[in-house]
Design a protein around this motif. Sequence first.
Motif, mmCIF file in Angstrom:
data_model
loop_
_atom_site.group_PDB
_atom_site.id
_atom_site.type_symbol
_atom_site.label_atom_id
_atom_site.label_comp_id
_atom_site.label_asym_id
_atom_site.label_seq_id
_atom_site.Cartn_x
_atom_site.Cartn_y
_atom_site.Cartn_z
ATOM 1 N N VAL A 1 62.730 32.767 0.508
ATOM 2 C CA VAL A 1 62.244 34.120 0.775
ATOM 3 C C VAL A 1 60.713 34.122 0.779
ATOM 4 C CG1 VAL A 1 62.091 36.484 -0.107
ATOM 5 C CG2 VAL A 1 64.288 35.268 -0.161
ATOM 6 N N PHE A 2 60.134 33.468 -0.224
ATOM 7 C CA PHE A 2 58.683 33.348 -0.312
ATOM 8 C C PHE A 2 58.115 32.665 0.933
ATOM 9 C CE2 PHE A 2 55.461 30.094 -1.159
ATOM 10 C CZ PHE A 2 54.360 30.877 -1.488
ATOM 11 N N LEU A 3 58.720 31.538 1.329
ATOM 12 C CA LEU A 3 58.230 30.775 2.473
ATOM 13 C C LEU A 3 58.349 31.574 3.767
ATOM 14 C CD1 LEU A 3 57.161 28.118 3.644
ATOM 15 C CD2 LEU A 3 59.536 27.318 3.801
ATOM 16 N N ALA A 4 59.510 32.206 3.969
ATOM 17 C CA ALA A 4 59.727 32.986 5.188
ATOM 18 C C ALA A 4 58.756 34.160 5.272
ATOM 19 C CB ALA A 4 61.170 33.495 5.231
ATOM 20 N N ALA A 5 58.529 34.835 4.137
ATOM 21 C CA ALA A 5 57.616 35.977 4.122
ATOM 22 C C ALA A 5 56.181 35.527 4.391
ATOM 23 C CB ALA A 5 57.707 36.695 2.782
ATOM 24 N N THR A 6 55.804 34.372 3.835
ATOM 25 C CA THR A 6 54.451 33.849 4.059
ATOM 26 C C THR A 6 54.226 33.516 5.525
ATOM 27 O OG1 THR A 6 54.386 32.912 1.819
ATOM 28 C CG2 THR A 6 52.806 32.049 3.425
ATOM 29 N N ILE A 7 55.190 32.827 6.121
ATOM 30 C CA ILE A 7 55.086 32.471 7.546
ATOM 31 C C ILE A 7 55.042 33.722 8.409
ATOM 32 C CG2 ILE A 7 56.278 31.362 9.472
ATOM 33 C CD1 ILE A 7 57.341 29.293 7.465
ATOM 34 N N ALA A 8 55.900 34.691 8.093
ATOM 35 C CA ALA A 8 55.918 35.947 8.857
ATOM 36 C C ALA A 8 54.589 36.673 8.742
ATOM 37 C CB ALA A 8 57.060 36.831 8.367
ATOM 38 N N ASP A 9 54.044 36.722 7.528
ATOM 39 C CA ASP A 9 52.784 37.430 7.317
ATOM 40 C C ASP A 9 51.644 36.771 8.080
ATOM 41 O OD1 ASP A 9 51.541 39.652 5.710
ATOM 42 O OD2 ASP A 9 50.296 37.992 5.021
ATOM 43 N N LEU A 10 51.587 35.449 8.040
ATOM 44 C CA LEU A 10 50.549 34.731 8.783
ATOM 45 C C LEU A 10 50.718 34.933 10.288
ATOM 46 C CD1 LEU A 10 50.431 31.391 6.750
ATOM 47 C CD2 LEU A 10 48.705 33.193 6.767
ATOM 48 N N THR A 11 51.962 34.965 10.748
ATOM 49 C CA THR A 11 52.237 35.176 12.168
ATOM 50 C C THR A 11 51.780 36.558 12.608
ATOM 51 O OG1 THR A 11 54.168 33.705 12.072
ATOM 52 C CG2 THR A 11 54.027 35.220 13.942
ATOM 53 N N PHE A 12 52.110 37.571 11.804
ATOM 54 C CA PHE A 12 51.676 38.935 12.123
ATOM 55 C C PHE A 12 50.157 39.041 12.128
ATOM 56 C CE2 PHE A 12 55.880 40.425 10.094
ATOM 57 C CZ PHE A 12 56.531 40.340 11.321
ATOM 58 N N MET A 13 49.520 38.322 11.224
ATOM 59 C CA MET A 13 48.061 38.353 11.142
ATOM 60 C C MET A 13 47.439 37.735 12.390
ATOM 61 S SD MET A 13 45.652 36.894 8.063
ATOM 62 C CE MET A 13 46.730 37.668 6.860
ATOM 63 N N ILE A 14 47.977 36.604 12.813
ATOM 64 C CA ILE A 14 47.452 35.912 13.991
ATOM 65 C C ILE A 14 47.634 36.748 15.250
ATOM 66 C CG2 ILE A 14 47.781 33.905 15.493
ATOM 67 C CD1 ILE A 14 48.522 32.321 12.958
ATOM 68 N N SER A 15 48.797 37.397 15.352
ATOM 69 C CA SER A 15 49.108 38.185 16.555
ATOM 70 C C SER A 15 48.522 39.594 16.512
ATOM 71 C CB SER A 15 50.626 38.271 16.743
ATOM 72 O OG SER A 15 51.237 38.898 15.621
ATOM 73 N N GLY A 16 47.875 39.949 15.406
ATOM 74 C CA GLY A 16 47.267 41.261 15.305
ATOM 75 C C GLY A 16 48.231 42.393 15.029
ATOM 76 N N GLU A 17 49.452 42.067 14.596
ATOM 77 C CA GLU A 17 50.448 43.102 14.286
ATOM 78 C C GLU A 17 50.299 43.523 12.824
ATOM 79 O OE1 GLU A 17 54.452 42.131 15.809
ATOM 80 O OE2 GLU A 17 53.513 40.377 16.732
ATOM 81 N N ASN A 18 49.225 44.189 12.530
ATOM 82 C CA ASN A 18 48.883 44.518 11.147
ATOM 83 C C ASN A 18 49.878 45.471 10.498
ATOM 84 O OD1 ASN A 18 46.555 42.911 11.119
ATOM 85 N ND2 ASN A 18 45.341 44.519 12.076
#
Length: 228
Positions: free
Chosen positions: A11-28
Amino acid sequence: MRDRNIIWLYVFLAATIADLTFMISGENFNRFFSKPLILLGLILYFFRISRTISSTILTKSILGALIFSWLGDILLLWPKLFVYGLGSFLIAHICYIIGFRLAQNSDQFRKPDFIKSFFYNLPIYLGASLVFYFINPGLGSLKIPVIAYILVIVGMVATARDRFKKCNPSSFWQVMIGASLFFISDGIIAISKFYHDFAEAGILIMGTYATAQLLIVMGIRSYLIAQK
């Protein structure tokens, strides 16, 4: 410590990857969902693996650090709540200081050598001083809270370093590297907010922060395993 507890690390890993992905794509906006899940996974993981010693101050202090970090993560999603997020993380670091002091062999407590400790911790002090030198002109009314925060996080990293040869090596290095990455993450936050923002700041902040929290938890886990 059962293998099924590892689900919370996923859960921690998936949330971290998702958060970084949203940050990169600008989906704040989506980060309001992903960012709180990062620490929540670690909190549940540590809660599960420490149930047998849940009444100890060590467990309570580490859980306290994780919970206040989680609150800080949420508060920092709103820029206007920055000072409250800073306060949450300050309390988290105090909890970590207590936990790190307790997560060492009781027979290794001895009178501290302050001169030797000062020189061992000198790189930490110099790093904090350098960051403060750059951000000082831009602090404004936040100068006192930020100074207090810097002193506490320096104390957290110094306490992690002080565990050298007072616990098993894997626990020491995981906690020490984790504490150092936490220091680096907060340093990047300070530079980007009060001195000069740069495009890669968000990724570096979250990458080092998530890794730091994971390493600290795994380091305390290594200590608990060694005590059995």
